[in-house]
Design a protein around this motif. Structure first.
Motif, PDB file in Angstrom:
ATOM      1  N   LYS B  38       0.840  -1.203   0.000  1.00 38.81           N
ATOM      2  CA  LYS B  38       0.000   0.000   0.000  1.00 38.81           C
ATOM      3  C   LYS B  38       0.870   1.246   0.000  1.00 38.81           C
ATOM      4  CE  LYS B  38      -4.166  -1.622   2.288  1.00 38.81           C
ATOM      5  NZ  LYS B  38      -3.790  -2.938   2.829  1.00 38.81           N
ATOM      6  N   ILE B  39       0.427   2.250  -0.684  1.00 34.82           N
ATOM      7  CA  ILE B  39       1.088   3.544  -0.625  1.00 34.82           C
ATOM      8  C   ILE B  39       0.197   4.455   0.213  1.00 34.82           C
ATOM      9  CG2 ILE B  39       1.988   5.505  -1.947  1.00 34.82           C
ATOM     10  CD1 ILE B  39       3.410   3.170  -2.917  1.00 34.82           C
ATOM     11  N   PRO B  40       0.681   4.909   1.358  1.00 33.51           N
ATOM     12  CA  PRO B  40      -0.156   5.759   2.206  1.00 33.51           C
ATOM     13  C   PRO B  40      -0.699   6.957   1.432  1.00 33.51           C
ATOM     14  CG  PRO B  40       1.851   5.154   3.348  1.00 33.51           C
ATOM     15  CD  PRO B  40       1.990   4.662   1.955  1.00 33.51           C
ATOM     16  N   LYS B  41      -1.885   7.372   1.804  1.00 31.42           N
ATOM     17  CA  LYS B  41      -2.506   8.566   1.243  1.00 31.42           C
ATOM     18  C   LYS B  41      -2.787   8.423  -0.252  1.00 31.42           C
ATOM     19  CE  LYS B  41      -1.949  11.838   4.606  1.00 31.42           C
ATOM     20  NZ  LYS B  41      -2.252  13.207   4.860  1.00 31.42           N
ATOM     21  N   SER B  42      -3.180   7.229  -0.692  1.00 33.31           N
ATOM     22  CA  SER B  42      -3.528   7.055  -2.093  1.00 33.31           C
ATOM     23  C   SER B  42      -5.038   7.050  -2.234  1.00 33.31           C
ATOM     24  CB  SER B  42      -2.976   5.727  -2.604  1.00 33.31           C
ATOM     25  OG  SER B  42      -1.595   5.807  -2.739  1.00 33.31           O
ATOM     26  N   PRO B  43      -5.536   7.433  -3.399  1.00 32.64           N
ATOM     27  CA  PRO B  43      -6.975   7.345  -3.636  1.00 32.64           C
ATOM     28  C   PRO B  43      -7.432   5.890  -3.631  1.00 32.64           C
ATOM     29  CG  PRO B  43      -5.811   8.197  -5.569  1.00 32.64           C
ATOM     30  CD  PRO B  43      -4.799   8.039  -4.511  1.00 32.64           C
ATOM     31  N   ILE B  46      -6.498   3.046  -6.190  1.00 34.30           N
ATOM     32  CA  ILE B  46      -5.124   2.546  -6.248  1.00 34.30           C
ATOM     33  C   ILE B  46      -4.888   1.611  -5.074  1.00 34.30           C
ATOM     34  CG2 ILE B  46      -2.700   3.158  -6.229  1.00 34.30           C
ATOM     35  CD1 ILE B  46      -3.188   5.177  -8.108  1.00 34.30           C
ATOM     36  N   GLY B  48      -2.169  -0.153  -4.573  1.00 34.04           N
ATOM     37  CA  GLY B  48      -0.791  -0.110  -4.112  1.00 34.04           C
ATOM     38  C   GLY B  48       0.148  -0.424  -5.250  1.00 34.04           C
ATOM     39  N   VAL B  49       1.319  -0.963  -4.889  1.00 37.06           N
ATOM     40  CA  VAL B  49       2.297  -1.271  -5.927  1.00 37.06           C
ATOM     41  C   VAL B  49       2.791  -2.704  -5.768  1.00 37.06           C
ATOM     42  CG1 VAL B  49       3.120   1.075  -6.321  1.00 37.06           C
ATOM     43  CG2 VAL B  49       4.156  -0.283  -4.512  1.00 37.06           C
ATOM     44  N   PRO B  58       1.870   0.200 -10.467  1.00 34.16           N
ATOM     45  CA  PRO B  58       0.679   0.361  -9.637  1.00 34.16           C
ATOM     46  C   PRO B  58      -0.332  -0.758  -9.910  1.00 34.16           C
ATOM     47  CG  PRO B  58       0.626   1.889 -11.477  1.00 34.16           C
ATOM     48  CD  PRO B  58       1.933   1.162 -11.567  1.00 34.16           C
ATOM     49  N   ILE B  60      -4.470  -1.346  -9.827  1.00 33.35           N
ATOM     50  CA  ILE B  60      -5.716  -0.589  -9.813  1.00 33.35           C
ATOM     51  C   ILE B  60      -6.874  -1.529  -9.491  1.00 33.35           C
ATOM     52  CG2 ILE B  60      -7.239   0.839 -11.262  1.00 33.35           C
ATOM     53  CD1 ILE B  60      -4.594   2.140 -11.068  1.00 33.35           C
ATOM     54  N   ILE B 154      -6.888  10.748 -10.759  1.00 40.42           N
ATOM     55  CA  ILE B 154      -6.098  10.773  -9.530  1.00 40.42           C
ATOM     56  C   ILE B 154      -5.511  12.161  -9.346  1.00 40.42           C
ATOM     57  CG2 ILE B 154      -3.991   9.956  -8.439  1.00 40.42           C
ATOM     58  CD1 ILE B 154      -4.465   7.348 -10.078  1.00 40.42           C
ATOM     59  N   HIS B 155      -5.007  12.671 -10.434  1.00 40.50           N
ATOM     60  CA  HIS B 155      -4.354  13.967 -10.332  1.00 40.50           C
ATOM     61  C   HIS B 155      -5.360  15.077 -10.100  1.00 40.50           C
ATOM     62  CE1 HIS B 155      -0.335  12.557 -11.426  1.00 40.50           C
ATOM     63  NE2 HIS B 155      -1.054  11.551 -11.824  1.00 40.50           N
ATOM     64  N   ASN B 158      -6.568  15.047  -6.506  1.00 39.48           N
ATOM     65  CA  ASN B 158      -5.593  15.598  -5.593  1.00 39.48           C
ATOM     66  C   ASN B 158      -5.721  17.110  -5.460  1.00 39.48           C
ATOM     67  OD1 ASN B 158      -3.417  15.014  -3.873  1.00 39.48           O
ATOM     68  ND2 ASN B 158      -2.100  16.077  -5.334  1.00 39.48           N
TER      69      ASN B 158
END
Lengths: 682, 160
Positions: B38-43, B46, B48-49, B58, B60, B154-155, B158
């Motif tokens: 997991k990538i913290p603070k992701s929508p 997502i 993770g990776v 990534p 999805i 995503i962008h 943000n």
């Protein structure tokens, strides 16, 4: 046909000239360095002996002259006069010009130059390039024994290499025993010249001297040092050799080994094992006989590889590392001793493999330094300024592509520092500064970046003057409010030159904008900071797509994080009740430090444990604590970009795949702390 | 390109209980269930990776983008796609979560129906059409658009 070899020849000569240049720069500080004098002499000698066949007659004459001058100095044991170094460096430049533009008429530069040189020769030696090759006298009379195998390719003569001369020179070594062999009539030797040679001799010549005999055929020769002593002193050895010589077969080392045994080099005791013609072996030999291998010289042996191939290699290596980790855990699970052993071996091998693959792409910044040193030396002389060049962190490694593309922009920045930054000696005295100006070159890692800084202690940029200039040129409206930083940034705009007088060196208004463009192309950033009369510092931030960053691996619940090691001061285990609230402050030996709770910041969902480890990191002048769960250990992180999908996130500079296949996220600590500080203020 | 025979081949899969298909050409590999970092603070979309062939890619969750019902699951696969990103004119490699992979089948262009609210619950703009297999409607996804859009949103997300 010749054209193609000419290209290779020119590359080789260029490398030699670089070696000579760095020897000259060293001689400038130690004018009696025998090694340096010898180097200059040897380079000139070898170029003289070979450039004729490619039609560089002027080079032949010029190198002959320089060689003579250094021959006299060497033979009389004198030191090199200061002004001769400048003249010789000038000569190196002229030779480069002659090689690059042979069509042009250079007599205008050549005549006055040779006149300058002739001051150093007592009597005018006849301009005769056919003088027998001189070899440098060995510093001592100690002889070593060598074995040479020379297997020329079939095209050797068409490449312009004079085979006869090589063999003649080889046979002129006193006491040499040569073996002349002919290949059997077979297809597989078609690419070879129909004969090959072996020779055993003892000599007081150095390894390089022997290698020079085979100049331009170095790939076709193996030179192996059999012993540090003169084996020919033993009559039994000579007898055995002569017996073998009569047999007409390849040298059989079996009966010879007992004579060679006393040598320290374990490789030489097994001559069969050294018969591989790799540069590696040659280089080892060089080290054994105590010669300094020039960084530049090693580069001679490099090959050009497509960067894509290296990327592919890296990916394969990463896969291998992950697969290996899977196998390790399997071996553990089934507890098979044989499998354990095997997987341990594979573990070691794949680690080595990984390190090697990584190292291929990276080269130290050091490789650029010669050009900078020369630039500073020449320019400061020309401008009558005194400048010391200090370097730091030149062992910092960067991707080769980046190094290739950053050298010219850096030269421009340094040129600006010399020309506009450092003041004249008189001016510096007025300002009570030391006569010698300082240009400091620093390189260091920071997160996923390499920083390069060029700092001078010169005049600095005057914001008032920048402002005035900007208004004149229409970059700014009168009274338009700007910060000092914005004023400095104007320097990177096309057509903005601040030089009060335009010199031939810089100040034509092209340059810094191009520098910025080049750095932006590398996805880097450039920034300038300055203080009037204190100097200017230019900072370049470069990405390192493939660099290794030594990091501290920590955990936060299930999340693995990497903190760059250079920023870590220490780690302390503690409990949360020791951290004061609401402002999180930890009292570290009476030193209050603010704490950033990474769990809160990154909002990972798991529960906050009672215990925590504080990683104390350096930030600006002070320290900060990052609270994590556990410190796992150190990790050499190969940082990978997270990719455009994660361009929105602000805390991570990349990620690294660990040995067990897990992914750890690299914290961009500087940015993270800056963001936290900023939010505090809001 | 149009005449390449595998142009007509589609990978059918289960986007966690909804039948879908994607062009075989865009699929790089189907990966077994594995740990997703997991990538913290992701929508939300997502996951993770993961590491794929030495790179970080990534993963999805298509249900968020496609408005599919979210149901819990135990097993899953990751279908790795190459998608073309118009904004940067480069190819991105992206993993897409799926329940399982069913089959690779050939569908003739004539058998592909236009998507409508009667044959799919997926918004039309994300589809290349719908076909019938064993009496069931299967939606063909426009992976380029979905993954590019998810990346663009995503962008935009943000910004808020």
């Amino acid at each position: 046909m010749l054209e193609q070899f000419k290209q290779k020849y020119l590359e080789e000569v260029t490398d030699r000239l670089n070696e000579m240049e760095s020897a000259l720069l060293e001689l400038e500080h130690h004018p009696d360095l025998a090694d340096g004098i010898n180097k200059v002499f040897r380079v000139m000698h070898t170029i003289k002996g070979t450039c004729g066949m490619y039609g560089f007659k002027d080079v032949e004459k010029l190198t002959h002259k320089i060689e003579n001058v250094y021959g006299i100095i060497r033979d009389n044991g004198k030191s090199v006069p200061k002004h001769l170094i400048s003249i010789t460096l000038e000569g190196v430049d002229i030779i480069r010009q002659l090689l690059n533009n042979p069509e042009q008429d250079h007599s205008q530069t050549l005549l006055p130059y040779t006149e300058k040189l002739s001051d150093f020769t007592d009597d005018d030696t006849p301009d005769d390039s056919l003088t027998p090759p001189t070899t440098s006298p060995a510093p001592s009379g100690i002889k070593a024994t060598y074995h040479v195998v020379f297997k020329p390719e079939a095209d050797i003569s068409s490449r312009g290499v004079n085979l006869g001369n090589i063999i003649a020179e080889l046979e002129s070594i006193p006491g040499v025993v040569t073996f002349t062999h002919a290949y059997p009539d077979d297809e597989k030797y078609a690419a070879k010249f129909y004969m090959y040679w072996e020779a055993i001799f003892s000599t007081d010549r150095t390894y390089d001297d022997i290698k020079d005999i085979f100049l331009f055929a170095t790939d076709e020769v193996e030179i192996i040092k059999l012993s540090d002593s003169d084996l020919f002193l033993n009559p039994l050895f000579v007898q055995e050799l002569q017996l073998q010589q009569q047999s007409g077969k390849d040298i059989n080392f079996e009966p010879l080994t007992k004579f060679i045994k006393n040598t320290k080099d374990e490789k030489s005791t097994k001559p069969t094992a050294i018969a591989s013609n790799t540069e590696e072996n040659l280089r080892k030999e060089e080290t054994i006989i105590g010669r300094n291998i020039d960084a530049i010289e090693t580069k001679n042996t490099s090959i050009k590889v497509d960067a894509d191939k290296l990327d592919e290699l890296m990916n394969l290596v990463s896969e291998l590392v992950v697969t290996k980790a899977e196998m390790l855990s399997l071996a553990e699970k089934f507890n098979l001793p044989e499998l354990d052993n095997l997987s341990e071996k594979i573990d070691k091998l794949s680690n080595k493999f990984k390190d090697n693959a990584l190292a291929i792409r990276l080269i130290p910044i050091e490789t650029m330094m010669l050009r900078f040193e020369r630039l500073i030396r020449d320019l400061s002389k020309e401008l009558g300024k005194k400048i010391d060049f200090i370097t730091e962190g030149t062992d910092t490694e960067l991707d080769k592509t980046i190094i290739d593309n950053i050298t010219v922009p850096l030269m421009h920045i340094i040129r600006n520092s010399i020309d506009h930054g450092i003041e004249s000696v008189e001016r510096r005295r007025e300002l009570k500064k030391p006569d010698h100006g300082v240009i400091k070159f620093t390189a260091f890692y920071s997160g996923a970046n390499v920083f390069i800084q060029v700092q001078d202690d010169g005049a600095g940029m005057n914001p008032k003057y920048l402002r005035q200039k900007a208004e004149e040129k229409g970059f700014l409206k009168p009274n338009q409010p700007v910060t000092t930083r914005q004023l400095y940034d104007l320097v990177f705009r096309p057509g903005f030159s601040t030089a009060q007088t335009i010199t031939g060196i810089s100040g034509r208004g092209v340059g810094m904008d191009v520098v910025k463009q080049n750095i932006t192309k590398l996805r880097g950033e450039i920034e300038m900071d300055s203080e009037v009369n204190l100097g200017t510092i230019t900072t370049i931030k470069l990405p390192l797509t493939l660099s290794i960053v030594d990091s501290l691996l920590v955990s936060l619940g299930e999340t693995l994080l990497l903190i760059p090691l250079y920023i870590v001061d220490s780690c302390i285990q503690t409990t949360f009740d020791k951290i004061s609230a609401p402002k999180p402050i930890f009292n570290h030996n009476g030193d209050p430090m603010s704490v950033i709770n990474l769990r809160q910041l990154l909002s990972t969902n798991d529960n906050q444990p009672e215990n925590t480890t504080l990683v104390i990191v350096k930030y600006k002048e002070s320290c900060m604590c990052l609270s994590v769960d556990k410190v796992i250990g150190e990790h050499q992180a190969v940082l990978k970009p997270l990719g455009p999908y994660f361009a929105y996130q602000e805390y991570f500079s990349g990620a690294s795949i660990l040995g067990d296949g897990h992914i750890a996220l690299a914290l961009d600590t500087n940015k993270l702390i800056r963001l936290v500080e900023k939010n505090k203020k809001l | 390109m149009q005449n390449r025979p595998d142009n007509n081949f589609y990978l059918t899969f289960n986007a966690l209980y909804y039948p879908l298909a994607a062009k075989v050409q865009s699929v790089v590999e189907v990966l077994e269930k594995q740990r997703i970092t997991k990538i913290p603070k992701s929508p939300k979309q997502i996951m993770g990776v993961i590491s794929f062939r030495g790179e970080i890619i990534p993963v999805i969750d298509p249900r968020i983008i496609l408005n599919l019902p979210i149901q819990p699951f135990d097993n899953f696969v990751i279908i790795v796609h190459n998608v073309h990103d118009e904004r940067y004119n480069e190819t991105l490699t992206v993993g897409v979560l799926a329940h399982d992979v069913s089959n690779v089948i050939e569908i003739k262009p004539l058998d592909i129906l236009p998507a409508s609210e009667f044959n799919t619950i997926i918004p039309k703009k994300y589809t290349l059409g719908v076909f019938k297999d064993s009496g069931k409607f299967i939606t063909i996804l426009d992976t380029d658009k979905i993954l590019a859009i998810s990346y663009n949103t995503i962008h935009d997300d943000n910004q808020n």
